[in-house]
Design an enzyme around this catalytic site. Structure first.
Site, PDB file in Angstrom:
ATOM      1  N   TYR A  95       0.929  -1.212  -0.049  1.00  0.00           N
ATOM      2  CA  TYR A  95      -0.084   0.088   0.101  1.00  0.00           C
ATOM      3  C   TYR A  95       0.764   1.207  -0.042  1.00  0.00           C
ATOM      4  O   TYR A  95       1.759   1.291   0.568  1.00  0.00           O
ATOM      5  CB  TYR A  95      -0.864   0.060   1.211  1.00  0.00           C
ATOM      6  N   ASP A 124      -6.129  14.198 -25.052  1.00  0.00           N
ATOM      7  CA  ASP A 124      -6.099  12.848 -24.979  1.00  0.00           C
ATOM      8  C   ASP A 124      -5.370  11.938 -25.974  1.00  0.00           C
ATOM      9  O   ASP A 124      -5.810  11.700 -27.031  1.00  0.00           O
ATOM     10  CB  ASP A 124      -7.542  12.125 -24.778  1.00  0.00           C
ATOM     11  N   THR A 141      -3.292   6.464 -22.035  1.00  0.00           N
ATOM     12  CA  THR A 141      -3.026   4.995 -21.485  1.00  0.00           C
ATOM     13  C   THR A 141      -1.397   5.019 -21.773  1.00  0.00           C
ATOM     14  O   THR A 141      -0.720   5.696 -22.610  1.00  0.00           O
ATOM     15  CB  THR A 141      -3.879   4.333 -22.659  1.00  0.00           C
ATOM     16  N   LYS A 176      -1.016   0.897 -25.183  1.00  0.00           N
ATOM     17  CA  LYS A 176      -1.594   1.051 -26.684  1.00  0.00           C
ATOM     18  C   LYS A 176      -0.256   1.316 -27.350  1.00  0.00           C
ATOM     19  O   LYS A 176       0.657   0.237 -27.244  1.00  0.00           O
ATOM     20  CB  LYS A 176      -2.611   2.187 -27.073  1.00  0.00           C
ATOM     21  N   ARG A 226      -1.073  -2.226 -18.808  1.00  0.00           N
ATOM     22  CA  ARG A 226      -2.397  -1.428 -18.734  1.00  0.00           C
ATOM     23  C   ARG A 226      -2.457  -0.273 -17.901  1.00  0.00           C
ATOM     24  O   ARG A 226      -2.031  -0.591 -16.451  1.00  0.00           O
ATOM     25  CB  ARG A 226      -3.616  -2.231 -18.425  1.00  0.00           C
TER      26      ARG A 226
HETATM   27  C1  LIG Z   1      -8.424   3.693 -25.193  1.00  0.00           C
HETATM   28  C2  LIG Z   1      -8.703   5.240 -24.783  1.00  0.00           C
HETATM   29  C3  LIG Z   1      -8.920   5.691 -23.538  1.00  0.00           C
HETATM   30  C4  LIG Z   1      -9.167   4.927 -22.521  1.00  0.00           C
HETATM   31  O1  LIG Z   1      -8.250   3.701 -21.862  1.00  0.00           O
HETATM   32  P1  LIG Z   1      -8.844   2.657 -20.835  1.00  0.00           P
HETATM   33  O2  LIG Z   1      -7.487   2.354 -20.340  1.00  0.00           O
HETATM   34  O3  LIG Z   1      -9.426   1.686 -21.864  1.00  0.00           O
HETATM   35  O4  LIG Z   1      -9.810   3.238 -19.762  1.00  0.00           O
HETATM   36  C5  LIG Z   1      -9.284   6.961 -23.442  1.00  0.00           C
HETATM   37  N1  LIG Z   1      -9.260   7.704 -24.465  1.00  0.00           N
HETATM   38  C6  LIG Z   1      -8.644   7.368 -25.603  1.00  0.00           C
HETATM   39  C7  LIG Z   1      -8.749   8.533 -26.746  1.00  0.00           C
HETATM   40  C8  LIG Z   1      -8.654   6.250 -25.884  1.00  0.00           C
HETATM   41  O5  LIG Z   1      -8.226   5.700 -27.304  1.00  0.00           O
END
Ligand SMILES: *Cc1c(COP(=O)(O)O)cnc(C)c1O
Length: 406
Positions: free
Chosen positions: A46, A192, A219, A222, A228
């Site tokens: 923690y 984002d 994220t 990707k 993740r």
């Molecule tokens: C994949 C994605 C997210 C969310 O990611 P998670 O880890 O699945 O919550 C947010 N914004 C965009 C533009 C994404 O492509």
């Protein structure tokens, strides 16, 4: 592993991941080091709070791990402040919104069918319920962002926050144009970069922080090819403090330090020539892949791609739905996701398009030739639109990837 049921299923999934051609644009294969960190004893600890300011004892090594993740992330994005604790991309957005907004404030993000994400104000997401959201679309003709119409809409709607960035948009996003729009309406600007983070780090897409974007969320799993998770970046010290407070204690409790260690590893891996070369190949492969579809007469949204993904309008091109296309390809050991296309008349659960991405198979070593061969097979599968024919293509599909498994 003692739990035989779970072990059995993990092994099944391992085989599936090896045998299927993975074209889901948001997926990738992480390194052995990233996997090792995610499976490590760090999960036992923690560590509520931040490095050197924790609410639990015994955090001396955890502090060093999280600080390394922060420092490496700041370096690869050339950012002044970084928060590495968001559990996912969605939670990174939720944290950033909490830092910038009050409930009921107005936000403007790209619509789902234009390529935006659920968390950019879609009604079923908390972002669409806690805030007053209005969506902007891509241009109805070019299917690209039209900064003039977005400005006109923003002047009318007067959002407190404009969100740019997407999940299914294949062109360069002009952060500078978005900055101008946000300045004209006095809005915060959030980029984002969940999908294109790896491209930004490897200089294959402009970095929003170079254009005065207030906050960047992403994220890590990707194109960045880490575990993740989510991250938040800013160059503004005051916002950085608000972001830290919003992530913890605002929306999260204890950080996932095993994942943060894996993030640190991935950020280190991304800071190499090899990673730059990888991302360059991802983009070259996507270009060749999309071009071959066009050569074969299919309709690719925006007629090509600048990044790692593109959408094929399978309804217009082959008179099948996205759902049918997804099912057909799965029979041939090819995994994709159906996707709405701009101004889609079909619902997201059926959709008129398929999204194709190259990050995962490029990690496996695939080159442009491999993708071109695959396109020819996919095109035949769609044109034939027959289950048995699709089943029969499995062998040829396996043949393409075979040399990388030997
Ligand atoms: C994949 C994605 C997210 C969310 O990611 P998670 O880890 O699945 O919550 C947010 N914004 C965009 C533009 C994404 O492509």
């Amino acid at each position: 592993m003692k739990d035989q049921k779970i072990l059995h299923l993990i092994n099944k999934e391992k085989t599936r991941q090896r045998e299927y051609v993975e074209l889901i644009a948001s997926e990738n294969y992480v390194s052995a080091d990233v996997l090792e960190a995610v499976g490590s004893i760090l999960t036992n600890k923690y560590a509520e709070g931040y490095p050197n300011a924790r609410y639990y004892g015994g955090c001396e090594f955890i502090d060093q791990i999280e600080q390394l993740a922060i420092d490496r992330l700041k370096k690869i994005f050339n950012a002044k402040f970084a928060n590495v604790q968001s559990h996912s991309g969605s939670q990174a957005n939720q944290g950033a919104y909490m830092a910038l907004l009050n409930p009921g404030d107005k936000i403007m993000g790209m619509s789902l069918t234009s390529g935006g994400h659920l968390t950019h104000g879609f009604k079923v997401s908390s972002s669409g319920q806690f805030y007053q959201a209005q969506a902007y679309e891509v241009d109805p003709k070019t299917h690209e962002l039209n900064y003039e119409t977005i400005l006109a809409q923003a002047l009318k709607f007067k959002p407190k926050l404009i969100i740019c960035g997407a999940s299914a948009y294949s062109r360069i996003i002009d952060w500078g144009e978005f900055r101008k729009i946000a300045d004209k309406v006095g809005a915060y600007l959030l980029a984002d970069v969940a999908h294109i983070a790896g491209l930004i780090v490897a200089d294959q897409h402009p970095n929003p922080l170079d254009f005065g974007v207030d906050v960047v969320t992403s994220t890590t799993h990707k194109t960045l090819r880490g575990p993740r998770g989510g991250i938040i970046l800013t160059n503004n010290e005051e916002l950085a403090k608000k972001i830290d407070k919003a992530v913890f204690p605002g929306i999260q409790g204890g950080p996932l330090e095993h994942v943060i260690a894996a993030k640190a590893i991935a950020f280190g891996e991304a800071d190499t020539k090899e990673f730059n070369q990888y991302i360059e190949n991802v983009c070259l492969n996507a270009g060749a892949f999309a071009n071959e579809f066009i050569n074969l007469g299919a309709k690719v949204i925006t007629n090509g791609t600048d990044n790692h993904l593109f959408l094929v309008d399978v309804k217009t091109s082959y008179d099948i739905t996205g759902q049918r296309a997804e099912d057909l390809l799965l029979r041939a050991n090819i995994v994709v996701n159906k996707n709405t296309i701009p101004f889609d008349k079909l619902s997201p659960s059926i959709a008129s398009g398929v999204r194709f991405g190259t990050p995962a198979m490029t990690t496996m070593g695939w080159n442009q030739d491999d993708f071109i061969k695959l396109t020819v097979i996919i095109d035949k599968i769609f044109k034939t639109n027959d289950n048995k024919f699709a089943d029969l293509q499995k062998g040829q599909v396996k043949e393409i990837g075979k040399k990388y498994h030997e």
